[in-house]
Every structure is written in structure tokens, then in C-alpha cells.
Design a protein around this motif. Structure first.
Motif, mmCIF file in Angstrom:
data_model
loop_
_atom_site.group_PDB
_atom_site.id
_atom_site.type_symbol
_atom_site.label_atom_id
_atom_site.label_comp_id
_atom_site.label_asym_id
_atom_site.label_seq_id
_atom_site.Cartn_x
_atom_site.Cartn_y
_atom_site.Cartn_z
ATOM 1 N N LYS A 100 32.260 40.114 28.797
ATOM 2 C CA LYS A 100 33.714 40.193 28.733
ATOM 3 C C LYS A 100 34.434 40.902 27.754
ATOM 4 N N ASN A 180 42.351 39.578 32.953
ATOM 5 C CA ASN A 180 41.461 38.412 33.096
ATOM 6 C C ASN A 180 40.565 38.996 34.202
ATOM 7 N N ASN A 181 39.554 38.103 35.031
ATOM 8 C CA ASN A 181 38.614 38.546 35.907
ATOM 9 C C ASN A 181 39.637 38.936 37.226
ATOM 10 N N LYS A 182 40.666 38.215 37.442
ATOM 11 C CA LYS A 182 41.401 38.701 38.419
ATOM 12 C C LYS A 182 42.118 40.014 38.405
ATOM 13 N N LYS A 230 36.327 35.637 43.834
ATOM 14 C CA LYS A 230 35.450 34.625 43.029
ATOM 15 C C LYS A 230 36.694 34.006 42.029
ATOM 16 N N TYR A 231 37.614 34.826 41.611
ATOM 17 C CA TYR A 231 38.213 34.363 40.478
ATOM 18 C C TYR A 231 39.271 33.106 41.181
ATOM 19 N N LYS A 233 38.907 31.575 43.904
ATOM 20 C CA LYS A 233 37.843 30.388 44.242
ATOM 21 C C LYS A 233 37.841 29.338 42.841
ATOM 22 N N GLU A 234 37.435 29.814 41.924
ATOM 23 C CA GLU A 234 37.424 29.208 40.573
ATOM 24 C C GLU A 234 38.639 28.738 40.276
ATOM 25 N N GLU A 235 39.698 29.281 40.558
ATOM 26 C CA GLU A 235 41.093 28.838 40.113
ATOM 27 C C GLU A 235 41.344 27.711 40.962
ATOM 28 N N ASN A 236 41.015 27.659 42.099
ATOM 29 C CA ASN A 236 41.421 26.574 43.063
ATOM 30 C C ASN A 236 40.428 25.527 43.100
ATOM 31 N N ASP A 237 39.314 25.575 42.327
ATOM 32 C CA ASP A 237 38.458 24.104 42.236
ATOM 33 C C ASP A 237 38.882 23.358 41.310
#
Length: 237
Positions: A100, A180-182, A230-231, A233-237
């Protein structure tokens, strides 16, 4: 006597590399890198840019080049990008840095470097556009690269404009600490999509449906979309 026949493309290439140094030195403090580490990484990156740009050109033109003549082989943008990514990854492994910190520091300036490089292409007539007689067409009479006395679409200038806009968008996000990753996914997707579409405006030199640049662009588009999804999905988990 000094040789005054200075390559305009070479001048723009130097300006392009210098712009990368300026941008990186302006934003590196946002990430966990020291000044010495950044200077070292810049050396790795620039070595990767030159070697990668020439090596991919060689692979794309095996029917032209009998051997890998480093000094006389041309440059290709995707080769430069891939070479930079690989050498920065080597730096990351060797000095145990986070991916990163490395890529968030060095990726934002890539569109600016490309945009400046395309000005060089426009000036010398390489990477020229398709035949076009409309507004803004360009005719090269003295270029050793472009066909002479044919009206061409100024695709290099359009590339410069679009990638400058991508750079402005990305650097604003970086300055506001929102890269960020998004945003990384959006960044990669934008660059890949722009390259893919703009290549249709170039003079077609093969019978292939897609050029090598477009195939690589599609890969980058899929990678960008994957990172973005992927970002989310991780944000919604």
C-alpha cells in the motif's frame, strides 16, 4: 562542436520522469516511507520503466529486431508501466515495505507521466492516429515515423488531455487522503478503459481485432473492477 539535433521526444521523456519525481516527493509523507527509501524506490522504478519499455517493444517486434539492441529499441508505455510495477515490487520485498505504501505513493503520477510522454509522441509523429480529415487533423511532412502528407487524427493530444484529467482526479483524492483501495480500483479501471478506447483511434497496423495495448488494457480493466468489488464487499461485511 556540440550536436544541436536534440530529440524532442527525448526532452519530453526527461520531463515526464522528472514530473514523477516531483509528485512522489510531494506526497510520500502521507505513507510510511522515509525520504531515503523514496529516493531508492525512484531508482528502482526508473530502471524498471526503461528496461520494461524496451523489452516489451522487443517482444512485440521480434520480426523487426534480430537481437535485443538496448540503445536502438523503442519504448512502449505498457512495458514501462509493467517494468515499474515489477521493480517497485522487488523494492517492497527487499526492504520489507507494505505494498500500500509503495503503490499509493508511486501510482498517482503514472497518468501525468503518460500524458507528458504523449506530447513527445505528437511532436515526432509516433503513435499516430487514423486517417481523418475533420477539425484538428494533423499532417506530418517531416516525421520519420508517421506517413507523410496524410491527414491524421491527433490521438496523442486527446490522450494527453484524458490522462491529465485522470491525474488531476487521482492527485486530488491523494491530497485529501481519500486514495484507498476503492479509488485504486477506479484509477486502474479508468486508465485501462481510456487506453483501450483510444487505441481504436490509432492507425491500424495489423489485422488483429485487438492490439497488444488493448489486450493489456482489458486485463487492467478486469483487475481494477476486481479491486473495486473486493473493497465494496469488505466494506459491507
Amino acid at each position: 562542436m556540440f550536436n544541436t539535433n536534440i530529440s524532442l521526444y527525448g526532452i519530453m521523456l526527461v520531463i515526464s520522469l522528472f514530473s514523477n519525481v516531483i509528485v512522489v516527493l510531494c506526497i510520500y509523507q502521507k505513507y510510511n516511507l522515509t525520504r531515503d527509501e523514496v529516493i531508492g524506490a525512484l531508482v528502482y522504478e526508473n530502471v524498471g520503466i526503461i528496461i520494461g519499455a524496451k523489452f516489451l517493444t522487443y517482444l512485440e517486434n521480434l520480426n523487426i529486431y534480430k537481437n535485443f539492441d538496448f540503445l536502438n529499441i523503442g519504448l512502449t508505455s505498457y512495458g514501462a508501466l509493467l517494468g515499474a510495477i515489477i521493480c517497485l515490487f522487488i523494492f517492497k520485498i527487499q526492504f520489507k515495505k507494505k505494498a500500500k505504501d509503495i503503490y499509493y505513493t508511486f501510482l498517482p503520477s503514472i497518468p501525468l507521466m503518460y500524458a507528458i510522454g504523449k506530447i513527445g509522441c505528437f511532436l515526432v509523429g509516433c503513435c499516430y492516429g487514423m486517417e481523418y480529415n475533420g477539425l484538428g487533423n494533423i499532417i506530418y511532412n517531416y516525421s520519420s515515423n508517421a506517413p507523410k502528407n496524410i491527414s491524421l487524427f491527433p490521438v496523442q493530444i486527446l490522450e494527453t488531455i484524458i490522462f491529465t484529467l485522470i491525474f488531476i482526479y487521482t492527485i486530488k483524492k491523494t491530497i485529501k487522503n481519500k486514495f484507498n483501495n476503492k479509488e485504486l480500483g477506479i484509477f486502474i479501471t479508468l486508465c485501462g478503459t481510456a487506453k483501450f478506447l483510444l487505441d481504436f483511434l490509432r492507425m491500424k497496423t495489423t489485422s488483429n481485432i485487438f492490439s497488444t495495448n488493448q489486450v493489456l488494457s482489458l486485463i487492467f480493466i478486469f483487475v481494477g473492477i476486481f479491486i473495486f468489488m473486493k473493497y465494496l464487499k469488505e466494506e459491507n461485511d
